[in-house]
Motif scaffolding. Structure first.
Motif, PDB file in Angstrom:
ATOM      1  N   THR A 193      -3.597   5.933   2.147  1.00 24.76           N
ATOM      2  CA  THR A 193      -3.509   4.861   1.054  1.00 24.76           C
ATOM      3  C   THR A 193      -4.646   4.882   0.355  1.00 24.76           C
ATOM      4  O   THR A 193      -5.520   5.643   0.528  1.00 24.76           O
ATOM      5  N   ASP A 194      -4.612   4.412  -0.691  1.00 27.12           N
ATOM      6  CA  ASP A 194      -5.692   4.428  -1.901  1.00 27.12           C
ATOM      7  C   ASP A 194      -6.816   3.946  -1.387  1.00 27.12           C
ATOM      8  O   ASP A 194      -8.179   4.833  -1.561  1.00 27.12           O
ATOM      9  N   ASN A 195      -7.087   3.104  -0.671  1.00 30.49           N
ATOM     10  CA  ASN A 195      -8.343   2.653   0.153  1.00 30.49           C
ATOM     11  C   ASN A 195      -8.895   3.595   0.827  1.00 30.49           C
ATOM     12  O   ASN A 195     -10.211   3.823   0.812  1.00 30.49           O
ATOM     13  N   TRP A 249      -4.504  14.083  -0.062  1.00 30.37           N
ATOM     14  CA  TRP A 249      -4.107  13.387  -1.117  1.00 30.37           C
ATOM     15  C   TRP A 249      -2.513  12.931  -1.123  1.00 30.37           C
ATOM     16  O   TRP A 249      -1.590  13.945  -0.988  1.00 30.37           O
ATOM     17  N   SER A 286     -10.041   6.586  -1.051  1.00 32.89           N
ATOM     18  CA  SER A 286     -11.390   6.552  -1.547  1.00 32.89           C
ATOM     19  C   SER A 286     -12.671   6.633  -0.790  1.00 32.89           C
ATOM     20  O   SER A 286     -13.397   7.403  -0.962  1.00 32.89           O
ATOM     21  N   LYS A 335       1.536   5.216  -7.763  1.00 34.89           N
ATOM     22  CA  LYS A 335       0.169   5.110  -8.261  1.00 34.89           C
ATOM     23  C   LYS A 335      -0.522   6.609  -8.298  1.00 34.89           C
ATOM     24  O   LYS A 335      -0.563   6.973  -7.046  1.00 34.89           O
ATOM     25  N   GLU A 336      -0.794   6.996  -9.193  1.00 38.92           N
ATOM     26  CA  GLU A 336      -1.481   8.510  -9.213  1.00 38.92           C
ATOM     27  C   GLU A 336      -3.060   8.248  -8.867  1.00 38.92           C
ATOM     28  O   GLU A 336      -3.576   7.467  -9.767  1.00 38.92           O
ATOM     29  N   VAL A 337      -3.519   9.022  -7.816  1.00 40.85           N
ATOM     30  CA  VAL A 337      -4.878   8.830  -7.502  1.00 40.85           C
ATOM     31  C   VAL A 337      -5.536  10.072  -7.901  1.00 40.85           C
ATOM     32  O   VAL A 337      -4.952  11.150  -7.686  1.00 40.85           O
ATOM     33  N   GLU A 386       0.739  -1.121  -0.029  1.00 43.43           N
ATOM     34  CA  GLU A 386       0.045  -0.058   0.138  1.00 43.43           C
ATOM     35  C   GLU A 386       0.980   1.181   0.126  1.00 43.43           C
ATOM     36  O   GLU A 386       0.630   2.567  -0.546  1.00 43.43           O
ATOM     37  N   GLU A 403       2.192   1.915  -3.526  1.00 44.20           N
ATOM     38  CA  GLU A 403       1.096   2.472  -4.341  1.00 44.20           C
ATOM     39  C   GLU A 403       0.898   3.903  -4.090  1.00 44.20           C
ATOM     40  O   GLU A 403       0.647   4.755  -5.065  1.00 44.20           O
ATOM     41  N   ILE A 404       1.295   4.403  -2.864  1.00 40.16           N
ATOM     42  CA  ILE A 404       1.086   5.682  -2.640  1.00 40.16           C
ATOM     43  C   ILE A 404       2.211   6.801  -3.674  1.00 40.16           C
ATOM     44  O   ILE A 404       1.882   7.711  -3.944  1.00 40.16           O
TER      45      ILE A 404
END
Length: 232
Positions: free
Chosen positions: A181-183, A177, A186, A162-164, A155, A158-159
């Motif tokens: 974490t992505d989870n 932002w 969201s 990975k572009e959120v 996780e 991914e931060i």
């Protein structure tokens, strides 16, 4: 913990734990787990608490959507009067220990239940059983811990890579932002979208009317609110 006590604790209805917590953590906000209580209610009332039954919907609306003590009590006693089956006087007597209404001013982020603990219990049972020795338990627990650390590292990776996408230029969204974490981000975005679906109209200098832009807000319905705020 460096001598720092937690601010909030959620447990099941274990009286020994409650007594110990109240004795050790004097200033803590201590509540019971809603998940356990709702599960017990479903087990006791069986089919009446199925998702498609009016009692279940009324019960969840009473518990989750009541914003004042008066509203909660009115809905509760309407349920009691409309149903021959008692939903449990014990639930009523302990309402201040588990109904979210009584914790509106305390911070329990995305956590009305001990779902995380329950999830870990399931994982634990896959690796250990009551017949294991302490040595075997320690070895298996180390395996679980390694799996958890790998998941956490994934996780965190991914931060970084990975572009959120953000959906607004709101400073609050931009602030978190890249930190969450992505989870978790969201979940934050979903809550923020819901909260920003309101308009605010001035009634007086410190009094405002807050209403839904679209008429109905998910989880919050079609309520309007009167809010007093010091703009300074």
């Amino acid at each position: 913990m460096g001598g720092v006590a937690p601010k909030n604790i959620i447990i099941d209805q274990d009286f020994a734990m409650r007594n110990a917590i109240d004795e050790v953590f004097i200033r803590i906000v201590h509540r019971n787990c809603r998940w356990h209580i709702m599960k017990k209610a479903q087990e006791k009332l069986g089919r009446l608490m199925a998702d498609d039954q009016p009692l279940n919907k009324a019960f969840k609306d009473c518990v989750d959507n009541s914003l004042t003590v008066e509203e909660f009590e009115e809905k509760w006693w309407m349920i009691v009067m409309d149903n021959e089956h008692s939903i449990g006087c014990g639930l009523w007597e302990n309402r201040e220990c588990w109904v979210p209404l009584y914790y509106m001013h305390d911070f329990f982020p995305f956590l009305q239940t001990t779902t995380r603990s329950e999830g870990f219990n399931v994982v634990l049972k896959k690796y250990v059983n009551p017949n294991n020795s302490l040595v075997e338990f320690a070895k298996q627990y180390t395996v679980i811990q390694e799996k958890v650390m790998v998941s956490v590292a994934k996780e965190q990776l991914e931060i970084v890579y990975k572009e959120v996408e953000t959906y607004s230029f709101n400073p609050l969204e931009l602030q978190v932002w890249g930190l969450y974490t992505d989870n978790l981000f969201s979940k934050f975005q979903m809550e923020m979208k819901v909260k920003t679906d309101y308009r605010c109209d001035t009634l007086q200098n410190v009094s405002f009317k807050v209403g839904s832009v679209r008429g109905i807000i998910p989880k919050y319905g079609e309520r309007d609110y009167h809010v007093q705020a010091n703009k300074d």
